[in-house]
Scaffold this motif. Structure first.
Motif, mmCIF file in Angstrom:
data_model
loop_
_atom_site.group_PDB
_atom_site.id
_atom_site.type_symbol
_atom_site.label_atom_id
_atom_site.label_comp_id
_atom_site.label_asym_id
_atom_site.label_seq_id
_atom_site.Cartn_x
_atom_site.Cartn_y
_atom_site.Cartn_z
ATOM 1 N N LYS A 102 -3.363 -3.377 -8.994
ATOM 2 C CA LYS A 102 -2.084 -2.859 -9.379
ATOM 3 C C LYS A 102 -0.758 -3.553 -8.703
ATOM 4 O O LYS A 102 -0.886 -3.868 -7.467
ATOM 5 C CB LYS A 102 -1.988 -1.387 -8.735
ATOM 6 C CG LYS A 102 -0.748 -0.698 -9.161
ATOM 7 C CD LYS A 102 -1.090 0.275 -10.364
ATOM 8 C CE LYS A 102 -0.018 1.126 -10.853
ATOM 9 N NZ LYS A 102 0.986 0.706 -11.792
ATOM 10 N N ARG A 117 0.819 -1.236 0.024
ATOM 11 C CA ARG A 117 -0.075 -0.009 -0.196
ATOM 12 C C ARG A 117 0.868 1.360 0.005
ATOM 13 O O ARG A 117 0.662 2.276 -0.782
ATOM 14 C CB ARG A 117 -0.880 -0.139 1.301
ATOM 15 C CG ARG A 117 -1.483 1.177 1.394
ATOM 16 C CD ARG A 117 -2.542 1.404 2.647
ATOM 17 N NE ARG A 117 -1.754 1.120 3.630
ATOM 18 C CZ ARG A 117 -2.291 0.856 4.816
ATOM 19 N NH1 ARG A 117 -3.744 0.963 4.988
ATOM 20 N NH2 ARG A 117 -1.636 0.319 5.869
ATOM 21 N N PHE A 169 -2.025 -4.605 -4.979
ATOM 22 C CA PHE A 169 -2.701 -3.610 -4.305
ATOM 23 C C PHE A 169 -3.944 -3.262 -4.965
ATOM 24 O O PHE A 169 -4.023 -3.441 -5.912
ATOM 25 C CB PHE A 169 -1.933 -2.306 -3.728
ATOM 26 C CG PHE A 169 -2.707 -1.225 -2.915
ATOM 27 C CD1 PHE A 169 -2.932 -1.501 -1.708
ATOM 28 C CD2 PHE A 169 -3.420 -0.173 -3.587
ATOM 29 C CE1 PHE A 169 -3.580 -0.755 -0.717
ATOM 30 C CE2 PHE A 169 -3.904 0.634 -2.438
ATOM 31 C CZ PHE A 169 -4.083 0.307 -1.220
ATOM 32 N N THR A 228 -6.795 -0.769 -5.574
ATOM 33 C CA THR A 228 -7.061 0.582 -5.570
ATOM 34 C C THR A 228 -8.448 1.095 -5.154
ATOM 35 O O THR A 228 -9.489 0.233 -4.921
ATOM 36 C CB THR A 228 -6.818 1.421 -6.958
ATOM 37 O OG1 THR A 228 -7.684 1.055 -7.877
ATOM 38 C CG2 THR A 228 -5.400 0.699 -7.567
ATOM 39 N N TYR A 279 3.162 -4.727 -8.470
ATOM 40 C CA TYR A 279 4.432 -4.245 -8.121
ATOM 41 C C TYR A 279 5.413 -5.502 -7.950
ATOM 42 O O TYR A 279 5.174 -6.291 -7.131
ATOM 43 C CB TYR A 279 4.627 -3.088 -7.090
ATOM 44 C CG TYR A 279 3.895 -1.911 -7.053
ATOM 45 C CD1 TYR A 279 4.361 -0.805 -8.037
ATOM 46 C CD2 TYR A 279 2.503 -1.889 -6.498
ATOM 47 C CE1 TYR A 279 3.560 0.211 -8.229
ATOM 48 C CE2 TYR A 279 1.721 -0.875 -6.663
ATOM 49 C CZ TYR A 279 2.441 0.432 -7.713
ATOM 50 O OH TYR A 279 1.576 1.262 -7.652
ATOM 51 N N TYR A 294 2.234 1.862 -3.430
ATOM 52 C CA TYR A 294 1.138 2.199 -4.264
ATOM 53 C C TYR A 294 1.024 3.949 -3.992
ATOM 54 O O TYR A 294 1.032 4.714 -4.746
ATOM 55 C CB TYR A 294 -0.023 1.721 -3.895
ATOM 56 C CG TYR A 294 -1.243 2.392 -4.736
ATOM 57 C CD1 TYR A 294 -1.415 2.130 -6.197
ATOM 58 C CD2 TYR A 294 -2.326 3.158 -4.001
ATOM 59 C CE1 TYR A 294 -2.444 2.802 -6.675
ATOM 60 C CE2 TYR A 294 -3.295 3.519 -4.721
ATOM 61 C CZ TYR A 294 -3.530 3.531 -6.178
ATOM 62 O OH TYR A 294 -4.359 4.241 -6.707
ATOM 63 N N ASP A 308 3.666 5.566 -5.604
ATOM 64 C CA ASP A 308 3.778 5.686 -6.645
ATOM 65 C C ASP A 308 2.737 6.661 -7.598
ATOM 66 O O ASP A 308 2.922 7.212 -8.573
ATOM 67 C CB ASP A 308 3.380 4.160 -7.385
ATOM 68 C CG ASP A 308 3.447 4.121 -8.889
ATOM 69 O OD1 ASP A 308 4.308 4.804 -9.585
ATOM 70 O OD2 ASP A 308 2.806 3.001 -9.318
ATOM 71 N N THR A 309 1.627 6.739 -6.736
ATOM 72 C CA THR A 309 0.623 7.816 -7.054
ATOM 73 C C THR A 309 0.734 9.260 -6.681
ATOM 74 O O THR A 309 -0.074 10.039 -6.713
ATOM 75 C CB THR A 309 -0.673 7.220 -6.915
ATOM 76 O OG1 THR A 309 -0.793 6.919 -5.463
ATOM 77 C CG2 THR A 309 -1.073 6.060 -7.654
#
Length: 197
Positions: free
Chosen positions: A186, A141, A178, A180, A188, A144, A147-148
């Motif tokens: 998503k 998490r 993860f 979203t 990784y 993520y 990343d965003t």
């Protein structure tokens, strides 16, 4: 003493597919909360909900909650969903860089390769018991969120990327998944830093 407890087997209910998971889904729908469930973990962006049958409790992120009534939980999740996640991408990227550098040094690598995220996680959870406090799911998490977040480089200018490269084809590398806010998955697998030009 007080009243005898009701004959309710919380542990069984929490670990039963038609028990807790089914009821929390129904309660969430009624409360207008979106949640997605994968392998017994409920993703309710931005929190993760796990049943803890041995403790007759539910864990919302790191916090244990002994009030396991689905309607109460759904209300708590709705409140959590209205808030923005408490992530600190600037701090997290520095921690990732330190762990990445540590792995590079340990392997005596002079270049900037793709490194499996599970190796980075292993470095971040070296302290005994810390992998219970900070699970692979929590780590996914945070990755993520970073990343965003728009944060793409460390203070010293090392740029981060999450290549879906060769690492994910290796048997040893575990893909971190993860779910979203929109229920999209998503994945990784690896991480790379590169010195800024």
């Amino acid at each position: 003493g007080g009243l005898p407890p009701l004959e309710f087997d919380a542990a069984r209910w929490l670990s039963d597919e038609d028990g807790f998971l089914a009821e929390i889904r129904a309660a969430a729908e009624e409360a207008g909360v979106r949640l997605y469930e994968r392998d017994g973990v409920v993703f309710c962006y931005p929190v993760l909900v796990r049943a803890e049958p041995d403790l007759a409790a539910v864990r919302i992120d790191k916090r244990l909650d002994f009030n396991i009534r689905p309607s109460t939980l759904a209300a708590a999740l709705k409140k959590a969903q209205a808030k923005d996640p408490k992530s600190k991408p600037e701090r997290f990227i520095e921690a990732l860089f330190q762990a990445y550098d540590f792995v590079r040094a340990r392997k005596r690598i002079a270049t900037w390769p793709d490194i499996a995220l599970t190796e980075i996680y292993a470095v971040l959870t070296l302290m005994p018991g810390s992998d219970r406090e900070y699970t692979l799911l929590d780590f996914a998490r945070d990755v993520y969120y970073l990343d965003t977040s728009g944060v793409a480089a460390t203070r010293k200018g090392y740029r981060i990327s999450f290549p879906a490269s060769t690492v994910s084809r290796e048997k040893s590398a575990k893909v971190l998944r993860f779910v979203t806010r929109d229920g999209l998955e998503k994945d990784y697998a690896s991480i790379r830093f590169a010195p800024g030009s």
